[in-house]
Design a protein around this motif. Structure first.
Motif, PDB file in Angstrom:
ATOM      1  N   LEU A   1       4.463 -63.329   1.433  1.00  9.42           N
ATOM      2  CA  LEU A   1       3.450 -63.679   2.374  1.00  9.42           C
ATOM      3  C   LEU A   1       3.301 -63.918   3.202  1.00  9.42           C
ATOM      4  O   LEU A   1       2.484 -63.936   4.044  1.00  9.42           O
ATOM      5  CB  LEU A   1       2.262 -63.321   1.196  1.00  9.42           C
ATOM      6  N   GLU A   2       4.156 -65.056   3.296  1.00 10.21           N
ATOM      7  CA  GLU A   2       3.929 -66.398   4.542  1.00 10.21           C
ATOM      8  C   GLU A   2       4.981 -66.314   5.653  1.00 10.21           C
ATOM      9  O   GLU A   2       4.888 -66.683   6.369  1.00 10.21           O
ATOM     10  CB  GLU A   2       5.127 -67.819   3.565  1.00 10.21           C
ATOM     11  N   TYR A   3       5.532 -64.789   5.350  1.00  7.78           N
ATOM     12  CA  TYR A   3       6.758 -64.780   6.540  1.00  7.78           C
ATOM     13  C   TYR A   3       6.214 -64.122   7.432  1.00  7.78           C
ATOM     14  O   TYR A   3       4.719 -63.003   6.896  1.00  7.78           O
ATOM     15  CB  TYR A   3       8.431 -63.530   5.831  1.00  7.78           C
ATOM     16  N   GLU A   4       5.954 -64.385   8.717  1.00  5.52           N
ATOM     17  CA  GLU A   4       5.283 -63.640   9.889  1.00  5.52           C
ATOM     18  C   GLU A   4       6.142 -63.144  10.977  1.00  5.52           C
ATOM     19  O   GLU A   4       7.423 -63.937  11.345  1.00  5.52           O
ATOM     20  CB  GLU A   4       4.512 -64.148  10.261  1.00  5.52           C
ATOM     21  N   VAL A   5       6.117 -61.723  11.451  1.00  3.60           N
ATOM     22  CA  VAL A   5       7.190 -60.783  12.549  1.00  3.60           C
ATOM     23  C   VAL A   5       6.974 -61.929  13.432  1.00  3.60           C
ATOM     24  O   VAL A   5       5.979 -62.509  14.106  1.00  3.60           O
ATOM     25  CB  VAL A   5       6.058 -59.278  12.745  1.00  3.60           C
ATOM     26  N   GLY A   6       7.922 -61.879  13.896  1.00  2.83           N
ATOM     27  CA  GLY A   6       8.636 -62.809  14.915  1.00  2.83           C
ATOM     28  C   GLY A   6       8.771 -64.742  14.965  1.00  2.83           C
ATOM     29  O   GLY A   6       9.111 -65.446  16.015  1.00  2.83           O
ATOM     30  N   GLU A   7       8.678 -65.079  13.317  1.00  5.04           N
ATOM     31  CA  GLU A   7       8.974 -66.423  13.860  1.00  5.04           C
ATOM     32  C   GLU A   7      10.863 -66.120  13.232  1.00  5.04           C
ATOM     33  O   GLU A   7      11.716 -64.912  12.592  1.00  5.04           O
ATOM     34  CB  GLU A   7       8.730 -66.417  11.999  1.00  5.04           C
ATOM     35  N   VAL A   8      11.510 -67.400  13.243  1.00  5.50           N
ATOM     36  CA  VAL A   8      12.464 -67.093  12.347  1.00  5.50           C
ATOM     37  C   VAL A   8      13.443 -68.306  12.260  1.00  5.50           C
ATOM     38  O   VAL A   8      12.705 -69.619  11.742  1.00  5.50           O
ATOM     39  CB  VAL A   8      13.641 -67.992  13.868  1.00  5.50           C
ATOM     40  N   TRP A   9      13.901 -67.598  10.403  1.00  3.62           N
ATOM     41  CA  TRP A   9      14.219 -68.081   9.351  1.00  3.62           C
ATOM     42  C   TRP A   9      15.082 -68.752   9.204  1.00  3.62           C
ATOM     43  O   TRP A   9      15.889 -67.753   9.898  1.00  3.62           O
ATOM     44  CB  TRP A   9      13.432 -67.590   8.213  1.00  3.62           C
ATOM     45  N   GLU A  10      15.411 -70.052   8.610  1.00  3.54           N
ATOM     46  CA  GLU A  10      17.065 -69.988   7.945  1.00  3.54           C
ATOM     47  C   GLU A  10      16.847 -70.133   6.660  1.00  3.54           C
ATOM     48  O   GLU A  10      15.686 -70.307   6.246  1.00  3.54           O
ATOM     49  CB  GLU A  10      17.088 -71.336   8.155  1.00  3.54           C
ATOM     50  N   ILE A  11      17.905 -69.279   5.728  1.00  4.58           N
ATOM     51  CA  ILE A  11      17.418 -68.733   4.861  1.00  4.58           C
ATOM     52  C   ILE A  11      18.494 -68.572   3.892  1.00  4.58           C
ATOM     53  O   ILE A  11      19.973 -69.236   4.706  1.00  4.58           O
ATOM     54  CB  ILE A  11      17.318 -67.226   4.180  1.00  4.58           C
ATOM     55  N   GLU A  12      18.903 -69.329   2.373  1.00  2.60           N
ATOM     56  CA  GLU A  12      20.452 -68.809   2.084  1.00  2.60           C
ATOM     57  C   GLU A  12      19.635 -67.364   1.258  1.00  2.60           C
ATOM     58  O   GLU A  12      18.812 -66.727   0.172  1.00  2.60           O
ATOM     59  CB  GLU A  12      20.233 -70.302   0.672  1.00  2.60           C
ATOM     60  N   SER A  13      20.990 -67.023   0.990  1.00  2.91           N
ATOM     61  CA  SER A  13      21.546 -65.520   0.837  1.00  2.91           C
ATOM     62  C   SER A  13      22.520 -65.137   0.649  1.00  2.91           C
ATOM     63  O   SER A  13      23.717 -65.891   0.099  1.00  2.91           O
ATOM     64  CB  SER A  13      20.862 -64.515   1.795  1.00  2.91           C
ATOM     65  N   SER A  14      22.832 -63.737  -0.595  1.00  9.57           N
ATOM     66  CA  SER A  14      23.758 -63.066  -0.909  1.00  9.57           C
ATOM     67  C   SER A  14      23.635 -61.661  -0.725  1.00  9.57           C
ATOM     68  O   SER A  14      22.125 -61.773  -0.722  1.00  9.57           O
ATOM     69  CB  SER A  14      24.836 -63.791  -2.350  1.00  9.57           C
ATOM     70  N   PRO A  15      24.516 -60.800  -0.880  1.00  7.17           N
ATOM     71  CA  PRO A  15      24.797 -59.223  -0.911  1.00  7.17           C
ATOM     72  C   PRO A  15      23.686 -59.506  -2.347  1.00  7.17           C
ATOM     73  O   PRO A  15      24.394 -59.954  -2.953  1.00  7.17           O
ATOM     74  CB  PRO A  15      25.642 -58.864  -0.564  1.00  7.17           C
TER      75      PRO A  15
END
Length: 970
Positions: free
Chosen positions: A42-56
């Motif tokens: 819910l905290e994410y909004e369209v038009g924002e740029v996020w730095e994320i730590e992820s994996s497949p």
């Protein structure tokens, strides 16, 4: 990895988030670890740029190949023109919908687009589309759809985004399109799996209105201001109170609340359970010009309230997941057409765009927020989705708002008012005292034995036993069932169907004992719960008060027993220590308040009501302490200790809890005492004559008497007005504890009435409830039956004067109950027995009579036919079938072969009926009747459904076993 957020769609209580990497790859964020939860994304909004730590994502299921697991995220910035960046990073499909998803989309007759396994799986599940034709909004289905025009009626995509659903999306607009997860209709398990097409959002050039989230694409709707409607006459409201609801007078505070709502003044209502909160908005709903929407947290509560309103001939509806597609659309049409005056919805349903559009078209007049304490994170039952109701208030500013709850501390009340925009003068609080509840506490020594002793005092009555763990629920329920108690378990570890079935049994039956965790109870509107037993110490008084409030809602006496041990408190403290640091002190303070109640030496109501800010003078006469005869002779003068304690609270700045005060009084030289300089205070060490345990007991009693108040968030103590009087010379006494010999029930104080007639009236009520498939208390409460058995009405006018009898109930049930009363009077006059097991006018416990469905089920089992039973009981064949079905649903056994033999339907016509039962389920016969074109009578459908239910219960005899191929072959 850096990701531009390009889509945010609804998924349960959270959001599904789509993004595009700076390399131009489409990704879908799947939250893992600490980020996962009911409200993830819910905290994410369209038009924002996020730095994320992820994996497949290792669990990729084509075509959903974009999924990545996200372990942490950090918001970097917001871009000015997300649409332009997307056009540069990713190519879009241009033109009509045919090329979308590798050209593999198909259309249902309704135009709904989907893919299927047999026709091929596309390479991906997300893309961008620029249509060459405008898309129009379609609200005729359960979900909002957008329709692309074609010669055969168009192609549609279901809208699942958070944006405001505009009426028309212009041609040339950049759209985000995706495929839902694989799905098939649950009622048609043999159909192929599908992925339906979805419209996640669009990128329009728009100017946000004030209050819109930046870059969200959300243009908040502003309901047009209408001319103020005239305020309904209060005299009309009072007339409807009797005419519709059957009450001659308002309960305390109801009149003030109804007056404010009719004057369209926002109101916060704090009334105890059984105080009549529902009527506070149901009555104004009949007078206001427009729709009243009730936000309710549980499906069971909505259904129960709507059933009760239908019994009163009030037009009401609910929208939730329990409705079939056809039922949902029918309810929405009734609301849109003004046929429903009251609509019940869950907060998640209310916040959906199609529901908000429905309200715009329905002239929302009143927003009623039930269980309003759920809106506050300081409450005991916080639900994050409730906080989003603030948006609804802003969207419909002309609608009057009423928030209602049975439990709310001052801090929670302030939070509710702030979020819903209710002024302080709009708060109306009734007394928290429930004088019909008898309060008792025992130290738990032999838990099972104490439970059995308590239940034996309530044999034949409905009640709830609360346990702290699922394991304890299962063990205690098994022990009670082994001793032939009608007991059911309930906890979150059971599957949803078992929980639903057990809850239905509890609501409908008069004598079921529910053994449950606190997962059970909210929204249960059963008025004739006669007892509550807590097997363990609750965590706080808010939860305890909410749980005991489920007893005695009809105003008749009910008993509440709490079993506790010191081990319970140790366990709860361990959980508190494992929780968040910011919440620890507040939870500890609330636990201490709970312990003070359980160990109170005097009247139980004094600490209970004081917790909610209400003073109670003297004894209540309705708790174990008052019944045990505590008096002034058992009191001890502790004035000097009290003055030292109060002085220490004052000198340490009125910001520390009892533990620190006791440390100072006993002369502790711990680092926390020395670091604050508390060792230099004059009161340091003046209380060494008392042990730590004795000081703790004194502190509890000082709080109980109101000498100090404890902050429920941080646990600190501060002086009250009375404390100044004590420091200036007033003396202080405390009571020595006295353990009661046993809990005495509060049922002794029932009003005198004809107990034999009361039992006959209960039997009549059960018969009518079984025929209508309703809980018995919806027809009439126990309190109303008691009044009938006391006043003995003989005419329709006299019957209408009974409390709880309105015109609709008089028309539906009056003659049936009057016949029972007249016949009983004639029997008594002629010398016949006028009682069932007692004097005709003695006070009586509410006993259980044998249910008609059991009697008929057993008679059928020993050989009587359906027609013979109909003749013996003087009812229609269909009524006997209803009783037989209720007998099976309640766990009774029937000879399935005899059931099937009673069917007049040719064998070749049975298979289609049973196939439709498998498709539609067993809850409703109407869909089966309609699909068969009315060619099979309802009685025949019910008979085959009884046979089908016998099969579901298991192959109990050879006849059923031989018949199984008829089911399995379909």
């Amino acid at each position: 990895m850096r990701v531009l957020i390009v889509a945010k769609t609804r998924r349960g209580g959270g959001a599904c988030v789509g993004g595009v990497t700076l390399e131009g790859r489409s990704v879908r964020l799947v939250f893992a670890g600490a980020l996962a939860g009911d409200h993830a994304g819910l905290e994410y909004e369209v038009g924002e740029v996020w730095e994320i730590e992820s994996s497949p994502d290792p669990h990729i299921v084509p075509p959903h190949v974009e999924n990545i697991l996200v372990y942490s995220g950090r918001r970097l910035k917001r871009v000015r023109d997300a649409g332009e960046i997307i056009r540069r990073l990713m190519p879009s499909v241009m033109g009509g919908p045919d090329p979308l998803f590798d050209g593999l989309l198909q259309a249902l007759p309704s135009g709904c687009l989907y893919i299927a396994e047999r026709t091929g799986i596309p390479s991906r599940s997300t893309l961008f589309w620029v249509p060459d034709q405008p898309l129009e909004r379609d609200t005729d289905a359960r979900r909002i759809r957008y329709r692309y025009p074609t010669e055969d009626g168009g192609r549609t995509l279901t809208f699942v985004g958070f944006q405001e659903p505009v009426e028309v999306i212009p041609a040339g607009t950049l759209l985000r399109v995706s495929l839902a997860h694989w799905w098939r209709p649950p009622e048609r398990p043999d159909e192929e799996l599908r992925c339906h097409g979805q419209l996640s959002g669009w990128f329009l050039e728009e100017k946000p209105l004030p209050g819109a989230a930046p870059g969200s694409g959300h243009q908040p709707f502003q309901q047009p201001r209408a001319e103020p409607a005239p305020v309904p006459e209060l005299a009309t409201a009072r007339a409807l109170l009797k005419q519709v609801f059957g009450f001659a007078e308002f309960l305390p505070q109801q009149h003030a609340v109804v007056t404010r709502i009719l004057q369209r003044r926002d109101t916060l209502v704090i009334l105890p359970t059984g105080g009549g909160k529902s009527l506070c908005y149901q009555l104004p709903a009949l007078l206001l010009d427009g729709l009243t929407v009730v936000v309710s947290p549980l499906i069971a509560l909505m259904q129960d309230q709507v059933h009760q309103l239908h019994e009163l001939a009030v037009r009401a509806a609910f929208l939730n997941s329990s409705l079939s597609h056809r039922e949902y659309l029918s309810a929405a049409r009734n609301v849109r057409g003004g046929e429903a005056r009251i609509l019940y919805v869950a907060p998640e349903t209310l916040l959906r765009p199609e529901t908000l559009l429905l309200l715009e078209e329905s002239r929302l007049a009143c927003l009623a927020v039930d269980e309003a304490h759920c809106i506050s994170e300081w409450g005991h039952d916080f639900r994050p989705e409730y906080r989003q109701l603030e948006q609804v208030r802003q969207r419909f500013p002309e609608a009057v708002c009423v928030a209602l709850t049975a439990t709310a501390t001052p801090r929670v009340r302030r939070d509710i008012r702030r979020l819903l925009g209710i002024e302080a003068a709009g708060e109306i609080t009734g007394s928290f005292n429930r004088p019909n509840l008898f309060l008792g506490v025992q130290a738990r020594s032999d838990g099972l034995g104490q439970t059995l002793t308590f239940l034996e005092q309530h044999r034949g009555q409905a009640g709830i036993v609360y346990c702290s763990t699922r394991k304890q629920v299962d063990q205690l329920a098994a022990e009670l069932a082994a001793r032939d108690w009608p007991v059911l378990p309930y906890h979150a570890g059971l599957d949803s169907e078992s929980r639903r079935r057990n809850q239905e049994r509890f609501i409908h039956d008069d004598d079921v004992v529910m053994v449950a965790t606190i997962a059970f109870g909210m929204g249960i509107n059963k008025s004739n719960v006669r007892f509550i037993l807590h097997y363990n110490l609750p965590r706080d008084l808010e939860g305890y008060y909410q749980e005991i409030g489920r007893a005695g809602r009809d105003g008749l006496p009910a008993d509440c027993l709490l079993l506790h041990s010191r081990a319970d408190a140790v366990t709860i403290r361990r959980f508190i220590d494992q929780g968040a640091d910011s919440e620890r002190s507040g939870r500890q303070a609330r636990l201490e308040a709970m312990i003070r109640y359980a160990e109170a030496a005097g009247c139980r109501r004094i600490p209970l009501l004081a917790y909610f800010g209400e003073a109670h003078e003297g004894g209540c006469g309705q708790c174990d302490r008052c019944r045990a005869g505590d008096g002034r002779t058992d009191q001890v003068d502790v004035t000097e200790a009290a003055r030292n304690f109060l002085t220490c609270v004052e000198r340490t700045g009125e910001s520390f809890g009892p533990v620190r005060i006791i440390d100072v009084l006993r002369g502790s030289r711990s680092q926390r005492v020395l670091s604050r300089g508390h060792d230099r205070l004059p009161v340091h060490g003046v209380g060494r004559e008392f042990s730590v345990r004795e000081w703790r007991e004194l502190a509890k009693q000082f709080i109980e008497q109101g000498l100090v108040k404890q902050d429920l968030e941080f646990g600190g103590l501060r002086l009250s007005g009375r404390a100044r009087a004590v420091l200036n010379g007033e003396r202080v006494f405390v009571r020595r504890g006295r353990e009661p010999a046993g809990v005495r029930t509060g049922s002794d104080s029932q009003a005198t009435h004809d107990s034999g007639l009361f039992e006959l009236l209960r039997r009549k009520r059960r018969e009518l409830a079984d025929q209508g498939g309703l809980p018995a208390y919806i027809i009439f409460s126990d309190r109303t039956l008691v009044e009938m058995a006391r006043r003995l009405p003989r005419t329709a006018e006299e019957f209408l004067a009974i409390n709880g009898v309105g015109e609709a109930r008089l028309a539906n049930y009056g003659e049936g109950f009057l016949e029972v009363i007249r016949a009983h009077g004639a029997s008594r006059h002629s010398g016949g027995s006028a009682t069932v097991g007692g004097s005709e006018t003695q006070p009586t416990r509410l006993k259980t009579v044998r249910r008609r469905c059991e009697e008929i089920g057993e008679a059928f089992t020993v050989g009587e036919t359906i027609d013979q039973l109909a003749a013996r009981f003087g009812v229609k064949r269909g009524t006997i079938l209803q009783h037989l079905e209720q007998h099976v649903v309640s766990g009774g056994r029937l000879d399935a072969g005899r059931v099937l033999a009673a069917s007049a339907l040719p064998v070749e016509q049975r298979a289609p009926v049973l196939a439709l039962f498998k498709r539609h389920g067993l809850d409703r016969l109407a869909p089966v009747f309609e699909e068969l074109g009315g060619r099979v009578a309802y009685d025949e459908l019910r008979l085959l459904r009884i046979w089908f239910r016998c099969g579901e219960a298991g192959s109990r005899n050879s006849t059923l076993a031989k018949s199984r191929p008829l089911i399995e072959g379909m």
